[in-house]
Scaffold this motif. Structure first.
Motif, PDB file in Angstrom:
ATOM      1  N   ASP A  17     -45.533 -79.987  18.356  1.00  0.00           N
ATOM      2  CA  ASP A  17     -46.118 -81.307  18.626  1.00  0.00           C
ATOM      3  C   ASP A  17     -47.062 -81.300  19.836  1.00  0.00           C
TER       4      ASP A  17
ATOM      5  N   ILE B 293     -46.359 -86.634  12.868  1.00  0.00           N
ATOM      6  CA  ILE B 293     -46.064 -85.439  13.651  1.00  0.00           C
ATOM      7  C   ILE B 293     -45.551 -84.391  12.686  1.00  0.00           C
TER       8      ILE B 293
ATOM      9  N   ASP C 201     -43.885 -81.350  10.697  1.00  0.00           N
ATOM     10  CA  ASP C 201     -42.572 -80.719  10.673  1.00  0.00           C
ATOM     11  C   ASP C 201     -42.702 -79.208  10.822  1.00  0.00           C
TER      12      ASP C 201
ATOM     13  N   LYS D 120     -44.840 -76.170  21.813  1.00  0.00           N
ATOM     14  CA  LYS D 120     -44.186 -76.330  20.518  1.00  0.00           C
ATOM     15  C   LYS D 120     -45.139 -77.088  19.594  1.00  0.00           C
TER      16      LYS D 120
END
Lengths: 786, 238
Positions: free
Chosen positions: A450, A467, A469, A448
């Motif tokens: 991150d 981090i 969005d 994903k």
């Protein structure tokens, strides 16, 4: 400072042959200095130079349209997984250090492979460990096992990377010489790939990370010798000491720095430390490099140039920075409170020049040490044991078929038993991506947003990096490592093919399409023609299987000289394979799901054309009769490809509830694992029984004659290319017709339900309480360790 | 709602806390340990990990960081603070919570899902957990054995400060159900003023079904619910 005079004894102590010494003199046009001798000795060690294995490794398939960075180009290979994303992965061994100091040896193995991944610009997202030890009944083995697992746990847990899969085997062949192979995988965007190249004449060279000490002096050279009784005492100083806290900071700082675009090249200081990183980066970029050792941060007093160049202190990186952007390095490393030092610059001379207080202590053509080491074509001869073990016939044993007891014995065998004693010590879920935990055929990890290294706009100098969005299209990666050392011992060629094929089958059972392989060749002394034959045959098998399955090798590691005073190890080419799952609905686990589900076997119950019917080299013969004999089960690559296609087709069609590869311990073990391996929470398994029919009427559906099948081969034989799957009853017909289209043998063999595993065969009905099987299987290793 | 997730060197569950909060549709961002402002956050999460390498003792160094002085102020002013795993250890070291976390009785790290029984619903961390619901949430720690003096344990009981206890799948508080040997199977507690919580299990790792459980969301939803209640009251008053 005066350096020792070079004598024949000193040359020998550095593991350099007289011929190699002559070659060094030819390269330099003079006698080497002591520091230079040290540099040559580590760079020309097997560990760094592959001097005995290079001709073999060249035969591996290394190309596919997905390969972005191929084998041998950089510190790790990189594969395209679509949508601008890529994965970097590699496996490496830490066998010798772990034999001497299990905790730190294994811990630094994890640290080293993580660095290889973030050096490529990728964020490391998971670790896998493939371990082999002597018999668990031996207290020294338990000490090593305990230490190794604790070391891996310590490093991975503190760094914050999940250790999601692996294997653990116990066999007396590894007594005194355990195998510790650690794999790491990272994720990045295509445009984030970093290179280990000293590019740009005049660019400054930075040293970042903790200070250099005397630990791990010449570890690479140590790893390229036989282990002896004296090793433990004499070589403990060659084992590095790891600090995962430092590594976490260095990793984050490097990824932030890479995002700024200030970096021209980057390489970790792993084996052969400062030596390897400087000459390799220069050699790759076709440049030179000059460094001043006085500027290297040091934590031990009065270190000599020789010691500074050969130290393998951990968590250090070499970074070549675009001229004029030095401030960014300083700001980011200050933010993370990490030491840094500008120690030199890139030159156009093609030479690695090392100065100490302005005085030249080494001046060597970079390519001569990095890429132009001697290459040897070693002699290979079939070992004498081969014909003996292969002549084995089943009639040679006093057969006693007692399935009730024997299945329990197999499940209690620590090589087959649950490895929860190991993986419960690993944080296998940090980073919220592990979707299939250790304990199924392959672990599955999600990618994903991150997981990715930061983008330039995320980096916040002096504060926390953001981090993002932003969303990315979800993907899943399955990983599995496999190698049955007994098979490889009995037949290195077939056994190695089997390792590749099993890894691919594990991935397919998890719903993943195999993409690529990293291999760890653990073998014996290459100067011994019989041991070299094992290596040569194994490489031939791996190359053939990887070519057939279209899974190129993206890199790996050779660990030779694996033998202890007790004897040879089983040759062990660990295959770590990586696969891609595009849709979360395709993720499949091995355990039975619901009452009433139909159980099918894909593949023949027994390979009747194999004289041993799949019992050769089996866990059954080893566990029940204590023998490692025969020819391993036959490996038909075409069938393996067909099976994987069938399985994946069925999974993509949405009709599969579970899929489990049938391997060690045979069909009965496989079925038992399907009943007992789903763990919901602490002390809370999800047990479910099954009724299986393997009588004549079912065997005939596979077009086999039941009378010709040995009952032990039916339950415990390790015939290849078999998978147990479950489905809803209404889909069973569809699956059978699909298998028929693929021309793959398949039949319904039973249904899920109840609290017992019942297997009916022509010789009787065998029955086990699944809760008892669970207890035996789940607690076996913990009991042995108490 | 805005959550601040404190980032210490070697925090490593920090991104997971952010992920879980954003997954619920709220805002979450890091606050760097060298800073001294929470940038107006409504809730502070002190995440798991190995802050400062856990040198000396778990959480022992983190308490001296600049941001922890701000967090202590925030807590004294009734701000909601939740410390998870290493965060729990830090809160104990910082004196915001009583007791200490010591080595697991097994002397080994433990990573597994456990069942938790809420011991009270009277807290901003448990108020939205359905009655009778056992939470399945993972633990991952080497030093999670909760220990305190008998007087402190008595106080925790008297003041209803025990939030979660390890239990088996049927809700029994058995010795075997605890992964670490905590006194009274304690998995999480709050302070006397009920605005600071520490827990060893990781609710942020149980935020969606694909990760095997979404029970952790009950805890974050409790926090969000109690804060929006407070916000409503403030709105009415003003």
């Amino acid at each position: 400072m005066t350096e020792p005079k070079i004598t024949p004894e000193l040359i020998q102590k550095h593991n350099l042959s007289p011929q190699e010494y002559e070659q060094i003199k030819a390269v330099l046009g003079r006698e080497p200095t002591y520091t230079e001798l040290g540099i040559f000795s580590v760079m020309w060690s097997e560990h760094c130079s592959y001097k005995n294995t290079r001709p073999l490794l060249k035969t591996f398939p290394t190309k596919s349209p997905r390969i972005l960075v191929g084998a041998g180009e950089e510190n790790a290979g990189i594969i395209d997984i679509g949508d601008g994303l890529a994965i970097a992965f590699k496996i490496e061994s830490h066998n010798h250090p772990s034999a001497v100091e299990p905790f730190q040896g294994a811990a630094t193995g994890v640290g080293g492979i993580i660095r290889d991944i973030f050096t490529m610009g990728a964020r490391p997202i998971c670790v896998l460990d493939s371990l082999r030890f002597g018999e668990i009944s031996n207290s020294e083995v338990r000490r090593l096992f305990n230490g190794v697992v604790a070391g891996i746990a310590h490093y991975g847990n503190c760094f914050g990377i999940p250790t999601i899969a692996g294997e653990v085997y116990f066999d007396e062949a590894y007594e005194g010489n355990p195998l510790i192979n650690v794999f790491c995988l990272g994720v990045l965007k295509h445009n984030q790939i970093a290179r280990g190249r000293a590019c740009g004449i005049g660019n400054p060279v930075f040293y970042v990370g903790p200070a250099t000490g005397r630990d791990g002096l010449a570890g690479a050279a140590f790893a390229s010798q036989d282990l002896t009784d004296e090793s433990a005492e004499q070589q403990r100083g060659a084992v590095q000491v790891g600090d995962p806290f430092m590594e976490k900071l260095v990793c984050e700082a490097c990824l932030e720095l890479l995002a700024t675009g200030a970096v021209a090249g980057i390489q970790d200081m792993g084996a052969a430390g400062l030596t390897c990183s400087t000459c390799e980066t220069a050699a790759r970029a076709d440049t030179g490099i000059e460094i001043e050792l006085k500027k290297v941060p040091q934590r031990a007093p009065d270190m000599t140039p020789y010691e500074i160049m050969l130290s393998e202190s951990q968590e250090r990186m070499l970074i070549i920075v675009h001229k004029g952007r030095e401030e960014e390095v300083k700001t980011i490393f200050d933010k993370w409170d990490l030491p840094w030092a500008q120690i030199g610059y890139v030159t156009d001379t093609g030479r690695m020049v090392v100065k100490y207080d302005g005085k030249v202590v080494a001046d060597i053509p970079a390519k001569a040490i990095a890429t132009e080491s001697p290459v040897y074509h070693r002699e290979a001869r079939e070992p004498s044991y081969i014909s003996e073990v292969r002549s084995f016939k089943i009639e040679q044993i006093q057969r006693k078929f007692e399935p009730s007891e024997q299945l329990e014995l197999l499940l209690a065998n620590p090589s087959i038993a649950s490895k929860n004693w190991v993986f419960r010590q690993y944080d296998y879920m940090v980073r919220n991506n592990t979707v299939v935990y250790p304990g199924s055929d392959a672990a599955v990890i999600r990618i994903k947003a991150d997981c990715l290294p930061p983008d330039p706009e995320d980096v916040n100098i002096g504060s926390a990096t953001k981090i993002t969005d932003a969303k990315i299209s979800e993907k899943f990666i399955a990983v599995s490592s496999d190698c049955n050392g007994s098979y490889v011992y009995l037949d290195p060629y077939e056994g190695s093919k089997l390792a590749v094929v099993e890894a691919a089958r594990n991935l397919a059972c998890s719903g993943a399409t195999p993409l690529g392989v990293t291999d760890n060749l653990n073998f014996g002394n290459p100067y011994n023609p019989e041991l070299f034959w094992q290596l040569k045959e194994s490489v031939r098998g791996i190359a053939e299987a990887c070519r057939a399955l279209n899974t190129p090798i993206t890199g790996g590691n050779c660990s030779l000289y694996n033998q202890s005073p007790i004897g040879q190890i089983d040759p062990t080419p660990t295959i770590a394979m990586v696969g891609l799952i595009e849709d979360r609905n395709h993720i499949t686990t091995q355990w039975f799901k619901d009452e009433g589900n139909t159980i099918l076997l894909l593949g023949l119950p027994v390979d009747v054309e194999d004289p041993l019917q799949g019992l050769g080299g089996s866990a059954y013969l080893r566990t029940v009769y204590g023998i490692k004999n025969g020819t391993p089960p036959r490996c038909d690559l075409n069938r393996a490809i067909l099976l994987n296609e069938t399985i994946l087709g069925l999974i993509h069609g949405g009709s599969i509830k579970s899929a489990h590869d049938c391997s060690e311990g045979g069909l009965a073990t496989c079925l038992a694992e399907c009943c007992i391996s789903h763990q919901i929470a602490r002390n809370t398994p999800a047990l479910i029984g099954a009724e299986i029919n393997l009588t004549k009427e079912v065997i005939e559906k596979f077009k086999l004659d039941s009378d010709k099948i040995l009952p032990e081969a039916l339950l415990f034989g390790e015939t290849q290319n078999r998978v147990v799957i479950t489905t809803l009853p209404q889909y069973a017909g569809k699956i059978l017709s699909r298998a028929a289209i693929y021309n793959y043998p398949a039949a319904i063999i039973g249904k899920v339900g109840g609290s017992k595993l019942i297997i009916k065969t022509d010789v009787g009905e065998h029955l086990w309480d699944v809760s008892k099987l669970y207890d035996i299987w789940w607690n076996s290793i913990a009991k042995a360790m108490h | 709602m805005r959550f601040a997730v404190i980032q210490f060197p070697a925090s490593n569950c920090d991104q997971d806390a952010i992920y879980a909060i954003r997954f619920l549709g709220h805002n979450a961002d890091f606050v760097w340990h060298k800073e001294n402002s929470l940038n107006g956050a409504d809730v502070v999460i002190i995440p798991g990990g190995f802050s400062y390498g856990d040198y000396l003792r778990t959480g022992a160094i983190a308490r001296f960081s600049p941001i922890m002085q701000t967090v202590c102020e925030f807590a004294k002013n009734s701000g909601i603070v939740i410390g998870i795993c290493n965060g729990f250890q830090i809160l104990c070291e910082a004196g915001l919570l009583p007791g200490a976390l010591i080595r697991n009785r097994s002397l080994q790290f433990r990573c597994e899902h456990v069942f938790l029984k809420p011991a009270t619903f009277n807290s901003p961390f448990t108020c939205k957990i359905p009655q009778e619901k056992l939470l399945k949430i993972p633990v991952a720690h080497g030093e999670g054995c909760y220990y305190a003096s008998p007087e402190t344990i008595q106080e925790l009981k008297t003041n209803d400060q025990i939030l979660f206890q390890y239990c088996d799948k049927d809700g029994n508080l058995t010795e075997q159900s605890s992964p670490n040997g905590s006194l009274l199977n304690i998995a999480g507690i709050c302070n006397q003023t009920r605005n600071v919580c520490g827990m060893m299990p990781h609710p942020e790792r149980a935020c969606e079904l694909i990760l095997n459980s979404e029970d952790g969301n009950f805890i974050f939803q409790s926090i969000i619910h109690s804060l929006s209640k407070t916000a409503d009251k403030t709105a009415i008053k003003s």
